[in-house]
Design an enzyme around this catalytic site. Structure first.
Site, PDB file in Angstrom:
ATOM      1  N   TYR A 186       0.823  -1.217   0.000  1.00  0.00           N
ATOM      2  CA  TYR A 186       0.000   0.000   0.000  1.00  0.00           C
ATOM      3  C   TYR A 186       0.858   1.268   0.000  1.00  0.00           C
ATOM      4  O   TYR A 186       0.341   2.356  -0.251  1.00  0.00           O
ATOM      5  CB  TYR A 186      -0.920   0.038   1.219  1.00  0.00           C
ATOM      6  CG  TYR A 186      -1.905  -1.102   1.337  1.00  0.00           C
ATOM      7  CD1 TYR A 186      -2.092  -2.026   0.320  1.00  0.00           C
ATOM      8  CD2 TYR A 186      -2.648  -1.256   2.508  1.00  0.00           C
ATOM      9  CE1 TYR A 186      -2.989  -3.077   0.455  1.00  0.00           C
ATOM     10  CE2 TYR A 186      -3.550  -2.302   2.648  1.00  0.00           C
ATOM     11  CZ  TYR A 186      -3.713  -3.210   1.624  1.00  0.00           C
ATOM     12  OH  TYR A 186      -4.594  -4.244   1.783  1.00  0.00           O
ATOM     13  N   HIS A 193       1.037 -11.715   1.907  1.00  0.00           N
ATOM     14  CA  HIS A 193      -0.013 -10.994   1.193  1.00  0.00           C
ATOM     15  C   HIS A 193      -0.663 -11.801   0.066  1.00  0.00           C
ATOM     16  O   HIS A 193      -1.867 -11.688  -0.169  1.00  0.00           O
ATOM     17  CB  HIS A 193       0.555  -9.684   0.640  1.00  0.00           C
ATOM     18  CG  HIS A 193      -0.465  -8.635   0.406  1.00  0.00           C
ATOM     19  ND1 HIS A 193      -0.185  -7.294   0.448  1.00  0.00           N
ATOM     20  CD2 HIS A 193      -1.789  -8.709   0.122  1.00  0.00           C
ATOM     21  CE1 HIS A 193      -1.283  -6.589   0.197  1.00  0.00           C
ATOM     22  NE2 HIS A 193      -2.272  -7.428  -0.019  1.00  0.00           N
TER      23      HIS A 193
END
Length: 276
Positions: free
Chosen positions: A47, A105
């Site tokens: 992010y 992730h």
């Protein structure tokens, strides 16, 4: 607030997601979310806003023990050495000595999962995270990850909303005494125009978004992390603890799932099994 109890840890079931927020936006919204009452926050290396999240937590005035923080290791850092170094860097950006939950992730078949799980266990043993888990793992890989870890896995974070049936993944995480965290929980806003969700919301004086988030949290072992760049919307998302959906309403929402419901394209991740 609704909580999920995992072993000796009490996790707020409704968290605040930060995907697509830049550092400045994340710093602002984390502090705003804390004022609203959020105590569970989610970020990731990918992010590129861990620094902003850390600043927002500082600005919030919350004590470290008063919130639950998750970050995620991007799949290009799954080799032993790379993973540990990346977590040190994440903690530097967050300006913290540990996170509460560290996730892998996406699956990455280019690196042996045994190697990655060993590295993940190492950072836990070093105190850089309290808990470990996975994200976007289909059922076969959930089983494999569980078999390769010394420390128990806490969470599988996956896309989950009314249009995507995740019953197989839910069955798997529950069988392994894990929790499921739903990202993209309002289907990128698609729930707002859904006639079924609107009709259900009218009965309770709630919006389709609030109905959807309540539907998620009324499911055993499920948490949700809606993202918002608006304090008003973040507050509305949090206003879901004063009503309860009936069994019929829950079933009607489950029935919205369809085979083409997935919104996040996982094709970039090696060996992702879209059917799982």
């Amino acid at each position: 607030m609704i909580y999920r109890n995992w072993q000796d840890t009490k996790i707020p079931a409704l968290g605040f997601g930060t995907y697509e927020l830049n550092n400045d936006e994340a710093a602002k919204m984390i502090a705003e979310a804390a004022k609203i009452g959020y105590r569970h926050f989610d970020t990731a290396q990918m992010y590129h806003n861990e620094q902003g999240v850390g600043q927002g937590l500082k600005n919030s005035g919350l004590a470290r023990d008063d919130y639950f923080l998750t970050t995620k290791v991007w799949y290009d850092k799954f080799q032993s050495g790379d993973l540990q170094t990346s977590v040190v860097e994440s903690l530097r950006k967050l300006d913290l000595d540990h996170v509460d939950l560290l996730l892998l992730h996406w699956p990455n078949d280019d690196v042996p999962l045994e190697e990655t799980m060993a590295a993940l266990n190492e950072v836990k043993n070093l105190g850089m995270t309290r808990l470990i888990g996975i994200s976007n793992f289909p059922t076969a890989l959930i089983d494999q990850a569980v078999s390769l870890t010394d420390a128990p896995l806490t969470v599988n974070q996956v896309e989950y909303h009314p249009y995507l049936d995740q019953s197989k993944v839910l069955e798997s995480v529950r069988a392994h005494d894990m929790l499921l965290t739903a990202y993209c929980p309002i289907a990128r806003g698609n729930v707002m125009k859904d006639a079924t969700l609107k009709a259900i919301g009218e009965k309770y004086g709630k919006s389709p978004v609030q109905v959807t988030l309540r539907w998620l949290l009324q499911q055993d072992s499920v948490m949700a992390i809606p993202k918002s760049g608006s304090p008003k919307n973040a507050a509305a998302n949090f206003d879901i603890f004063d009503f309860e959906l009936s069994e019929n309403d829950m079933e009607a929402i489950h029935d919205l799932a369809n085979p083409n419901g997935r919104l996040i394209d996982p094709s970039f991740a090696p060996e992702w099994d879209k059917a799982a």
